[in-house]
Design a protein around this motif. Structure first.
Motif, PDB file in Angstrom:
ATOM      1  N   THR A 166      66.497  23.953  48.783  1.00  0.00           N
ATOM      2  CA  THR A 166      66.504  24.436  50.161  1.00  0.00           C
ATOM      3  C   THR A 166      66.214  23.283  51.123  1.00  0.00           C
ATOM      4  N   VAL A 222      64.303  23.564  35.440  1.00  0.00           N
ATOM      5  CA  VAL A 222      63.402  22.477  35.825  1.00  0.00           C
ATOM      6  C   VAL A 222      64.192  21.294  36.380  1.00  0.00           C
ATOM      7  N   GLU A 244      66.231  22.530  39.763  1.00  0.00           N
ATOM      8  CA  GLU A 244      65.484  23.050  40.909  1.00  0.00           C
ATOM      9  C   GLU A 244      64.232  22.254  41.241  1.00  0.00           C
ATOM     10  N   ILE A 245      63.791  21.399  40.340  1.00  0.00           N
ATOM     11  CA  ILE A 245      62.578  20.634  40.632  1.00  0.00           C
ATOM     12  C   ILE A 245      62.863  19.136  40.712  1.00  0.00           C
ATOM     13  N   ARG A 246      63.473  18.587  39.664  1.00  0.00           N
ATOM     14  CA  ARG A 246      63.630  17.125  39.642  1.00  0.00           C
ATOM     15  C   ARG A 246      64.815  16.636  40.473  1.00  0.00           C
ATOM     16  N   ASP A 279      49.029  14.442  42.821  1.00  0.00           N
ATOM     17  CA  ASP A 279      49.888  14.504  44.001  1.00  0.00           C
ATOM     18  C   ASP A 279      49.523  13.400  44.997  1.00  0.00           C
ATOM     19  N   GLY A 339      58.587  13.297  34.617  1.00  0.00           N
ATOM     20  CA  GLY A 339      57.947  14.505  35.113  1.00  0.00           C
ATOM     21  C   GLY A 339      56.802  14.878  34.215  1.00  0.00           C
ATOM     22  N   PRO A 340      55.946  15.798  34.699  1.00  0.00           N
ATOM     23  CA  PRO A 340      54.792  16.175  33.889  1.00  0.00           C
ATOM     24  C   PRO A 340      55.185  16.872  32.577  1.00  0.00           C
ATOM     25  N   SER A 359      55.094  13.417  51.202  1.00  0.00           N
ATOM     26  CA  SER A 359      55.164  13.626  49.760  1.00  0.00           C
ATOM     27  C   SER A 359      56.458  14.351  49.436  1.00  0.00           C
ATOM     28  N   LEU A 360      56.952  14.149  48.226  1.00  0.00           N
ATOM     29  CA  LEU A 360      58.182  14.831  47.811  1.00  0.00           C
ATOM     30  C   LEU A 360      57.903  15.831  46.700  1.00  0.00           C
ATOM     31  N   ALA A 361      56.619  16.058  46.425  1.00  0.00           N
ATOM     32  CA  ALA A 361      56.265  16.934  45.309  1.00  0.00           C
ATOM     33  C   ALA A 361      56.725  18.365  45.547  1.00  0.00           C
ATOM     34  N   ASP A 362      57.336  18.955  44.527  1.00  0.00           N
ATOM     35  CA  ASP A 362      57.716  20.363  44.536  1.00  0.00           C
ATOM     36  C   ASP A 362      58.570  20.801  45.725  1.00  0.00           C
ATOM     37  N   ARG A 363      59.423  19.937  46.178  1.00  0.00           N
ATOM     38  CA  ARG A 363      60.401  20.336  47.188  1.00  0.00           C
ATOM     39  C   ARG A 363      61.573  20.968  46.444  1.00  0.00           C
ATOM     40  N   SER A 364      62.319  21.833  47.117  1.00  0.00           N
ATOM     41  CA  SER A 364      63.402  22.504  46.414  1.00  0.00           C
ATOM     42  C   SER A 364      64.744  22.154  47.044  1.00  0.00           C
TER      43      SER A 364
END
Lengths: 283, 327
Positions: free
Chosen positions: B186, B47, B50-52, B300, B23-24, B179-184
């Motif tokens: 939910t 992080v 909820e993010i990775r 992204d 991750g960044p 893209s799967l970036a920043d999906r949660s």
């Protein structure tokens, strides 16, 4: 396209004002001025004499980004299209440096002088742009008065502070603004420390959500969502962003007062005051 | 069966763990995995959880769905070119998802988003099967796919351009490429039930698809009800593709590449290929999502770009091979 311009790239594109690139001979005191950019619309409405400005862009009517929607209703609305503008027979067209180039080139070919205003990236540049608009419209006196008033109000707002709570600007798609931007300067003038600078974002950039979460800023200033839905803005409702807002000073929005380099930026600085005071417990 | 399945499972788990540690934010692998397991109420746990974690879980769900539905469609049509992305099913699902989001259905109705995407995918599959016929010749399959992809792509762009939200138009790329970036989490909960149901349904088709390799008459003689098989295939595919496209956009070529590579390893038995392709799809999407984070971490880069770079040459190769059939 205009709307899009006012949206995602609001910060980059429409914070317009600037070194007017003189393409053709500018009239000394133009009588029929058309503005096609949100930011020049507002500056022109503030400085033009009665009847001098004949048309502003449709974006000036959008309450999401325009601070002068009521005034804009008094003017004829243009959609920044060459045909439309040419038929108004203006003697000066004022555009942003990011306005559609093809349209402006067409107008120049048709013999209409076009002034291009670059975005204002700092409070000092806001001052410059007011002066430039004054010169362009032949309203130097009005511009001088406006600048003097701006300086006085800014000096009063920019109180010295000992304690600077940290804050982050966070927009759709995860973009942030650093210190070398107008939004960054608004934040600094209001007494905040912008975390984007320490994280390596001097100007605009996409800040990864992880990095933002780990930085834990004291306050988060986000953009106000547009009507309709978008995935770009969905990130502002991500559980991590919500957790950052939670238990912190009220969610604040950067909105129409932040968009353009006009005296309305003072209102933006003012609106951050209560937030800072709540964080530092200063009166 | 046992050996490829074991290897693919190990690979999936390995890539899943690697995906979690990338991750960044520069965090050590052990520190980050520790924060994932033990909640020390630090931002790091936040992080990780909820993010990775949702990103890695979604990569598995999306990949397994694409691989599985690709293998199932290819088994049914007995054509290696059938792939949900290429034949427009993903595109139709994306249209359903975009309509759900832009009309507000996604925000007001529980599960409105995946259900609308499912409906889109359903229409897509039905159109393909109607146009291509039960024996789906390559030519009609590809032509029908082009038509459905183009139409759903155009309608998706239209809906996004008509949106009052200025950001919507810039998201055409996301819906086309995924893209799967920043999906949660939910999004995981939205997709998971549909993937489980649809995946289970598709996996149950193994015996029928095995029988179908002998031809329709032989399959009927063996007691396979072809209309039922077809219905189950359509519903299962719509379920998994609808749900995953709704959260991750349309990602192409996974369902083409994975069964193609795995087919020789499982002795070309459709029933084994279904399982293997689900795992293989998860491996491919996890790997692609790791790649987009390593190659251009700050940009992204869309997942579909990576899968297409791998898949499109193979697609050309397959067309070259089947060209005699194309005529």
């Amino acid at each position: 396209m205009l709307r899009a311009c006012a949206g995602p790239f609001v910060i980059a594109a429409t914070v317009a004002v600037a070194l007017p690139a003189m393409s053709q001979d500018m009239p000394e005191r133009p009588e029929r001025v058309v503005s096609v950019n949100l930011c020049t619309d507002q500056l022109a409405m503030m400085l033009a004499a009665e009847g001098q400005l004949i048309s502003v862009s449709d974006v000036a009517l959008d309450p999401q980004v325009s601070a002068m929607t009521e005034e804009a209703q008094k003017y004829r609305i243009n959609y920044a299209l060459a045909e439309d503008i040419y038929l108004m027979q203006p003697d000066l067209v004022i555009a942003g440096s990011y306005s559609a180039q093809a349209t402006l080139d067409m107008l120049e070919r048709l013999g209409i002088p076009v002034a291009r205003f670059a975005p204002a990236y700092s409070l000092a540049e806001v001052r410059d742009r007011m002066a430039q608009m004054g010169d362009l419209l032949g309203q130097q006196e009005a511009a001088d008065a406006m600048i003097a008033d701006f300086d006085a109000r800014l000096a009063a707002l920019r109180a010295e502070v000992d304690e600077r709570p940290t804050a982050a600007l966070y927009y759709a798609n995860g973009y942030t603004s650093g210190d070398k931007t107008l939004s960054g300067e608004i934040l600094a003038a209001a007494g905040f420390e912008n975390i984007a600078g320490t994280l390596g974002f001097p100007s605009f950039g996409r800040i990864p959500l992880e990095v933002l979460a780990l930085a834990q800023p004291d306050a988060l200033v986000t953009s106000r969502p547009y009507p309709g839905a978008s995935r770009s803005e969905a990130i502002l409702d991500h559980p991590v962003v919500e957790a950052l807002r939670e238990g912190r000073a009220d969610a604040s929005f950067s909105d129409k007062d932040w968009v353009c380099g006009t005296p309305y930026v003072l209102r933006a600085i003012e609106s951050l005051r209560p937030l800072r005071n709540a964080l530092t417990k200063e009166p | 069966m046992a050996r490829p399945a074991l290897w693919l499972s190990l690979l999936t788990v390995g890539l899943f763990v690697i995906a979690l540690t990338l991750g960044p934010a520069q965090i050590g692998p052990f520190e980050s995995l520790g924060a994932l397991i033990v909640d020390d109420s630090s931002p790091l746990t936040m992080v990780m959880r909820e993010i990775r974690l949702p990103r890695a879980i979604l990569a598995v769900l999306v990949g397994a769905s694409l691989g599985l539905s690709g293998a199932a469609m290819q088994g049914y049509l007995r054509n290696p070119l059938a792939e949900p992305g290429l034949i427009g099913v993903s595109g139709a699902a994306a249209l359903g998802a975009v309509l759900a989001i832009q009309t507000g259905v996604a925000a007001t109705v529980t599960l409105g988003l995946p259900l609308m995407a499912l409906a889109g995918a359903l229409i897509g599959v039905l159109l393909i099967l109607a146009l291509a016929g039960p024996r789906g010749s390559s030519l009609t399959l590809i032509l029908a796919g082009i038509a459905i992809s183009a139409l759903s792509g155009a309608l998706t762009s239209l809906v996004l351009n008509l949106s009052p939200n200025p950001f919507a138009a810039s998201e055409i790329m996301f819906w086309m490429m995924g893209s799967l970036a920043d999906r949660s989490m939910t999004h995981v909960w939205i997709a998971l039930p549909f993937v489980l149901v649809g995946g289970g349904v598709l996996l149950s088709l193994g015996r029928g698809l095995d029988a179908l390799t002998l031809g329709e008459d032989a399959a009927s003689a063996m007691g396979i009800r072809l209309t039922r098989l077809r219905l189950v295939l359509v519903l299962g595919t719509a379920c998994v593709i609808g749900a995953t496209t709704a959260v991750a956009g349309a990602i192409g070529f996974v369902g083409l590449v994975v069964p193609h590579i795995l087919r020789p390893l499982v002795g070309a038995r459709p029933s084994r290929l279904l399982w293997a392709s689900a795992l293989g799809g998860a491996v491919m999407v996890l790997a692609a999502d790791i790649a987009v984070r390593l190659i251009l971490p700050e940009r992204d880069l869309k997942l579909g770009v990576v899968t297409a770079l791998v898949g499109a040459p193979l697609f050309l190769h397959l067309i070259y091979k089947t060209r005699s059939q194309l005529g």
